[in-house]
Design an enzyme around this catalytic site. Structure first.
Site, PDB file in Angstrom:
ATOM      1  CG  ASP A   6      48.733  85.038  58.929  1.00  0.00           C
ATOM      2  OD1 ASP A   6      47.947  84.860  59.887  1.00  0.00           O
ATOM      3  OD2 ASP A   6      49.950  84.778  59.010  1.00  0.00           O
ATOM      4  CB  SER A   7      49.309  88.341  62.023  1.00  0.00           C
ATOM      5  OG  SER A   7      49.878  87.053  62.158  1.00  0.00           O
ATOM      6  CE1 TYR A  38      48.240  91.809  63.250  1.00  0.00           C
ATOM      7  CE2 TYR A  38      46.069  90.900  62.758  1.00  0.00           C
ATOM      8  CZ  TYR A  38      47.076  91.801  62.485  1.00  0.00           C
ATOM      9  OH  TYR A  38      46.919  92.688  61.456  1.00  0.00           O
ATOM     10  N   GLY A  39      48.700  87.242  68.113  1.00  0.00           N
ATOM     11  CA  GLY A  39      48.181  86.304  69.116  1.00  0.00           C
ATOM     12  C   GLY A  39      48.287  86.751  70.559  1.00  0.00           C
ATOM     13  CB  CYS A  69      44.980  84.991  60.662  1.00  0.00           C
ATOM     14  SG  CYS A  69      45.532  85.495  62.299  1.00  0.00           S
ATOM     15  CG  ASN A  70      43.543  79.300  63.267  1.00  0.00           C
ATOM     16  OD1 ASN A  70      42.623  78.515  63.220  1.00  0.00           O
ATOM     17  ND2 ASN A  70      44.614  79.148  62.504  1.00  0.00           N
ATOM     18  CB  THR A  71      44.866  85.293  66.115  1.00  0.00           C
ATOM     19  OG1 THR A  71      45.822  84.250  66.355  1.00  0.00           O
ATOM     20  CG2 THR A  71      44.780  86.191  67.313  1.00  0.00           C
ATOM     21  CD  GLU A 152      55.634  86.675  61.125  1.00  0.00           C
ATOM     22  OE1 GLU A 152      56.069  87.724  60.650  1.00  0.00           O
ATOM     23  OE2 GLU A 152      54.838  85.942  60.501  1.00  0.00           O
ATOM     24  CB  CYS A 186      48.483  79.072  64.971  1.00  0.00           C
ATOM     25  SG  CYS A 186      49.524  80.446  64.400  1.00  0.00           S
ATOM     26  CB  THR A 187      47.678  79.918  59.257  1.00  0.00           C
ATOM     27  OG1 THR A 187      47.917  81.274  59.665  1.00  0.00           O
ATOM     28  CG2 THR A 187      46.188  79.673  59.178  1.00  0.00           C
ATOM     29  CG  HIS A 188      52.598  81.943  61.851  1.00  0.00           C
ATOM     30  ND1 HIS A 188      51.460  82.701  61.733  1.00  0.00           N
ATOM     31  CD2 HIS A 188      53.637  82.773  61.588  1.00  0.00           C
ATOM     32  CE1 HIS A 188      51.813  83.944  61.413  1.00  0.00           C
ATOM     33  NE2 HIS A 188      53.129  84.010  61.325  1.00  0.00           N
TER      34      HIS A 188
HETATM   35  N1  DGL Z   1      48.731  82.821  61.847  1.00  0.00           N
HETATM   36  C1  DGL Z   1      47.974  83.384  62.926  1.00  0.00           C
HETATM   37  C2  DGL Z   1      46.942  82.395  63.430  1.00  0.00           C
HETATM   38  O1  DGL Z   1      46.544  81.528  62.669  1.00  0.00           O
HETATM   39  C3  DGL Z   1      48.758  83.901  64.014  1.00  0.00           C
HETATM   40  C4  DGL Z   1      49.377  84.668  64.434  1.00  0.00           C
HETATM   41  C5  DGL Z   1      49.911  85.699  65.299  1.00  0.00           C
HETATM   42  O2  DGL Z   1      50.028  85.501  66.502  1.00  0.00           O
HETATM   43  O3  DGL Z   1      50.181  86.706  64.699  1.00  0.00           O
HETATM   44  O4  DGL Z   1      46.488  82.486  64.544  1.00  0.00           O
END
Ligand code: DGL
Length: 272
Positions: A6-7, A38-39, A69-71, A152, A186-188
């Site tokens: 993940d990011s 990353y998003g 990570c979905n992104t 984060e 988003c996994t966060h």
């Molecule tokens: N956890 C990441 C996701 O599922 C996202 C994160 C990011 O923006 O870094 O999209």
């Protein structure tokens, strides 16, 4: 060994469920915290960073890698699968497909809300994949650019986070008041799930909130049953360990991750 990428910290919500469902494997978790989020980044940058992470995890001995990570799943997975890896050596799986598969059975109104990063929203991956499951679904996406930075930086449980939880949920539900199912895309976001559900309760809405951890874990279990050769290799020499790697400070990662996982962990710093 199974790699989980993940990011940042978000993939821990997936790892948590996967290790409960499949405790017999070794896991190597990699959070690219130094470059999160990353998003809000461009397609090319997300692809490049994700490929670096996949190559790194493969070099460390992972023959199966989950983009938790979905992104990264939305922006990089398909290209990496089609162009960059040899599937005889390593398999890379994402989190969007397993998530959309459970949605049709869970909705009554067929109106679905998707909360995700700006990158995932712009990719339209959820809309495309949900409509493949059921073309009559009505999908409304909401980008939540402040949520990952709040998580984060460890600010997500504080009162200040309430403002942004309410803001994005209100925007989503104003655009489609018939939504009865919301995907945390988003996994966060499961780290904000209590605040999200509290807000929905306060507005007296019957909305089910879908978090991905258990869904991805079940889907991985199923995948490993269907691919015994990959399962066998992933298990080889296994000692049921979990190793945490981060591109940020190892101490900082260990501190935050220990809170998210409710158990003390140690981490190692790496460069990608
Ligand atoms: N956890 C990441 C996701 O599922 C996202 C994160 C990011 O923006 O870094 O999209």
């Amino acid at each position: 060994m199974i790699g989980i990428f993940d990011s940042g910290y978000g993939g821990l919500t997936i790892l948590n469920q996967i290790r409960k469902t499949l405790p017999e494997y070794d896991y190597l978790y990699l959070g690219d915290n130094a470059r999160a989020p990353y998003g809000t980044r461009s397609f090319d940058v997300i692809y490049e960073y994700t490929l670096q992470a996949v190559n790194y995890l493969h070099e460390q001995g992972c023959n199966l890698i989950i983009l938790a990570c979905n992104t990264a799943s939305a922006k990089a997975l398909r290209t990496i699968q089609q162009r960059d890896i040899n599937p005889d050596e390593v398999r890379v799986l994402g989190v969007i497909r397993p998530t959309v598969e459970v949605v049709p059975a869970r909705t009554r109104t067929k109106h679905i809300g998707v909360l995700a990063t700006p990158g995932t929203v712009a990719s339209e991956s959820y809309v495309i994949e949900l409509l493949k499951q059921d073309p009559t679904l009505v999908v409304t996406q909401q980008a939540c650019p402040m949520w990952v930075p709040l998580i984060e930086s460890g600010e997500h449980l504080n009162a200040g986070a309430d403002y942004f939880v309410e803001k994005y949920l209100t925007e989503l539900l104003t655009r489609d008041p018939l939504i009865d199912t919301i995907i945390l895309g988003c996994t966060h976001y499961p780290l904000l799930q209590d605040k999200i559900e509290d807000f929905l309760k306060r507005t007296n809405r019957q909305i089910s909130v879908i978090a991905q951890g258990a869904i991805v874990a079940n889907s991985l279990q199923d995948y490993l049953l269907r691919h015994p050769d990959i399962a066998e290799r992933a298990k080889m020499g296994g000692k049921q360990t979990i190793t945490y790697l981060t591109t940020e400070s190892a101490t900082k990662f260990a501190e935050s991750a220990s809170i998210f996982l409710s158990t003390p962990i140690t981490a190692n710093h790496i460069e990608l």
